[in-house]
Write an enzyme that holds these catalytic residues in place. Structure first.
Site, PDB file in Angstrom:
ATOM      1  N   GLU A   1     -14.697  20.600  51.564  1.00 28.47           N
ATOM      2  CA  GLU A   1     -15.988  21.141  52.034  1.00 28.47           C
ATOM      3  C   GLU A   1     -17.065  20.979  50.959  1.00 28.47           C
ATOM      4  O   GLU A   1     -16.779  20.473  49.881  1.00 28.47           O
ATOM      5  CB  GLU A   1     -15.814  22.589  52.497  1.00 28.47           C
ATOM      6  CG  GLU A   1     -14.807  22.687  53.648  1.00 28.47           C
ATOM      7  CD  GLU A   1     -14.640  24.079  54.213  1.00 28.47           C
ATOM      8  OE1 GLU A   1     -15.647  24.762  54.424  1.00 28.47           O
ATOM      9  OE2 GLU A   1     -13.487  24.489  54.439  1.00 28.47           O
TER      10      GLU A   1
ATOM     11  N   ARG B   1      -7.123  24.107  65.261  1.00 31.64           N
ATOM     12  CA  ARG B   1      -6.946  24.710  63.942  1.00 31.64           C
ATOM     13  C   ARG B   1      -6.865  26.224  64.128  1.00 31.64           C
ATOM     14  O   ARG B   1      -6.366  26.684  65.131  1.00 31.64           O
ATOM     15  CB  ARG B   1      -8.109  24.312  63.029  1.00 31.64           C
ATOM     16  CG  ARG B   1      -8.176  22.807  62.821  1.00 31.64           C
ATOM     17  CD  ARG B   1      -8.947  22.405  61.593  1.00 31.64           C
ATOM     18  NE  ARG B   1      -8.948  20.953  61.482  1.00 31.64           N
ATOM     19  CZ  ARG B   1      -9.838  20.168  62.065  1.00 31.64           C
ATOM     20  NH1 ARG B   1     -10.830  20.688  62.755  1.00 31.64           N
ATOM     21  NH2 ARG B   1      -9.760  18.859  61.964  1.00 31.64           N
TER      22      ARG B   1
END
Length: 315
Positions: A3, A303
DNA sequence: CAGGTACCCTGGCCGC
DNA sequence: TGCGGCCAGGGTACCT
C-alpha cells in the site's frame, strides 16, 4: 509491500542510490515479472494481464526489456498511489521520455544490494547500476507471487496537466499525500455513490494508495461501517475520513510501513513496525481498543473486512 | 453505475 | 510426513 506507505518507503530508499545512476546491465530471470512491459514493436500478440505468455513471446519480451534498459540513465523516483516509476534518459517510439515503471502487486520487493551480495529469494529481474557517489550496486526485483511487475513505459503529461505520469498509470487518481490531490472532487465523488465506502476507498480511480489494511484502519478510526453507502456520508464525516486517512498514512510512513512477515520490506530488506499500531486489520476476535467489543472479520470481495460491530454501525 | 466472479501466482498454515 | 483446502497487503476483465 503493497500500500501507499510501503511503496513510499521503497521510493525514498531507492532515491539516493538510483538518482543519476546509469544502468550497466540487466538480467530478466522470469518474464512473468514483465506483465506490464509491452515491446517496442508494438504488440507481440500476447497482451499483459491475465494472459500466459508463450515461450517465444516471453523470450522476446525479456530480450526487449534487457536491450532497452541497459545503458539508460535514471532520474529521481516518483510515486502515485501504489505505482512507482523512475524517469530515464530513454525515449519511446513517439518521442516521449521513457520511465521504468514498477508495481509491487502483493509480494513485490525492490532491493538494493552490493554487487556481490548473495541472492535473495524470488529474484525475477536484476539490474546492475553505477552511481558516481555510491559506486556499483544491484537493484533486484523480487516477487514471490508475481502479481507485481516492471516495465518500460512512456511518460506523458498527467490528465490534470500537473506533471507527468506513465501511460499505464494515467487512470490512477492522485493519492491523498499528493499536494495536487483535489479534496473537494474526491469528497463529491464519494458522496455521490451508492456503493459501500470501503469499496470506494479501494477504487484507485477515485483515490489511490489505499488497500485492504489501511481502508480497514481508516474506517475504524472514523467509526464508519465498511458497507456504509457513500451517499449516506455527510460532508463533515467525509472530511473526517479523508483527514484520518492522511493521519494513518503519515503515521505508517514514520513507522516504516506495515510488515506481517518477511515479504514486506524496505530496499534493505528490513520490516516496518506499523502492524503494532493497527486496530482492525488482523485483529479478529481481539477487543476493540475503544469499546472492548471483539473485532469482527467478514468476507469482502474475495478478501476480508475487519471492523468493530459496536463502534462502526451501518447507517 | 452496481454487484459479482474469475484469473494472474507462490507458499505458509491448518486439519485430517 | 503427506495432502488437500484455505488464506494472503493487488489489479483487471468480463459477466449479470
Amino acid at each position: 509491500m503493497p500500500e501507499l506507505p510501503e511503496v513510499e518507503v521503497v521510493r525514498a530508499g531507492l532515491a539516493p542510490a538510483v538518482t543519476g545512476a546509469r544502468v550497466a546491465a540487466v538480467e530478466v530471470r522470469d518474464a512473468r515479472a514483465l506483465k506490464r512491459h509491452l515491446p517496442t514493436s508494438g504488440d507481440d500478440g500476447l497482451g499483459g494481464h491475465g494472459v500466459t505468455l508463450s515461450e517465444a513471446a516471453a523470450a522476446a519480451r525479456s530480450a526487449d526489456f534487457e536491450r532497452r534498459t541497459a545503458g539508460i540513465r535514471l532520474g529521481a523516483p516518483e510515486r502515485r498511489g501504489k505505482f512507482l516509476w523512475i524517469p530515464t534518459s530513454g525515449a519511446s517510439a513517439d518521442g516521449s521520455p521513457l520511465a521504468l515503471l514498477a508495481h509491487l502487486g502483493m509480494s513485490g520487493q525492490l532491493l538494493l544490494r552490493a554487487h556481490d551480495a548473495v541472492d535473495d529469494r524470488h529474484v525475477r529481474i536484476r539490474m546492475w547500476i553505477e552511481h558516481a557517489q555510491h559506486g556499483e550496486l544491484r537493484v533486484d526485483f523480487a516477487d514471490q507471487r508475481l502479481f507485481g511487475s516492471l516495465a518500460l513505459d512512456a511518460l506523458r503529461a498527467a490528465p490534470d496537466g500537473v506533471g507527468a505520469v506513465p501511460a499505464q498509470a494515467a487512470h490512477i487518481a492522485r493519492d491523498p499525500l499528493d499536494p495536487a490531490f483535489d479534496d473537494a472532487r474526491f469528497i463529491a465523488a464519494l458522496r455521490s455513490r451508492a456503493t459501500g465506502v470501503k469499496k470506494l476507498l479501494l477504487d484507485q480511480t477515485l483515490i489511490s494508495g489505499v488497500g485492504n489494511i489501511y481502508a480497514d484502519e481508516a474506517l475504524w478510526r472514523a467509526r464508519l461501517h465498511p458497507d456504509t453507502r457513500g451517499s449516506a456520508i455527510g460532508p463533515r464525516k467525509a472530511d473526517e475520513l479523508l483527514a484520518v486517512l492522511r493521519a494513518v498514512f503519515a503515521q505508517a510512513l514514520r513507522e516504516g510501513g506495515t510488515s506481517f512477515d518477511a515479504q514486506y520490506v524496505n530496499v534493505n530488506g528490513q520490516a516496518g513496525y506499523f502492524a503494532h499500531s493497527l486496530h482492525a486489520y488482523g485483529r479478529a476476535g481481539e477487543p476493540c481498543a475503544r469499546c472492548g467489543t471483539p473485532i469482527r472479520r467478514v468476507p469482502f470481495g474475495g478478501r476480508s473486512s475487519h471492523f468493530c460491530p459496536r463502534c462502526q454501525r451501518k447507517r
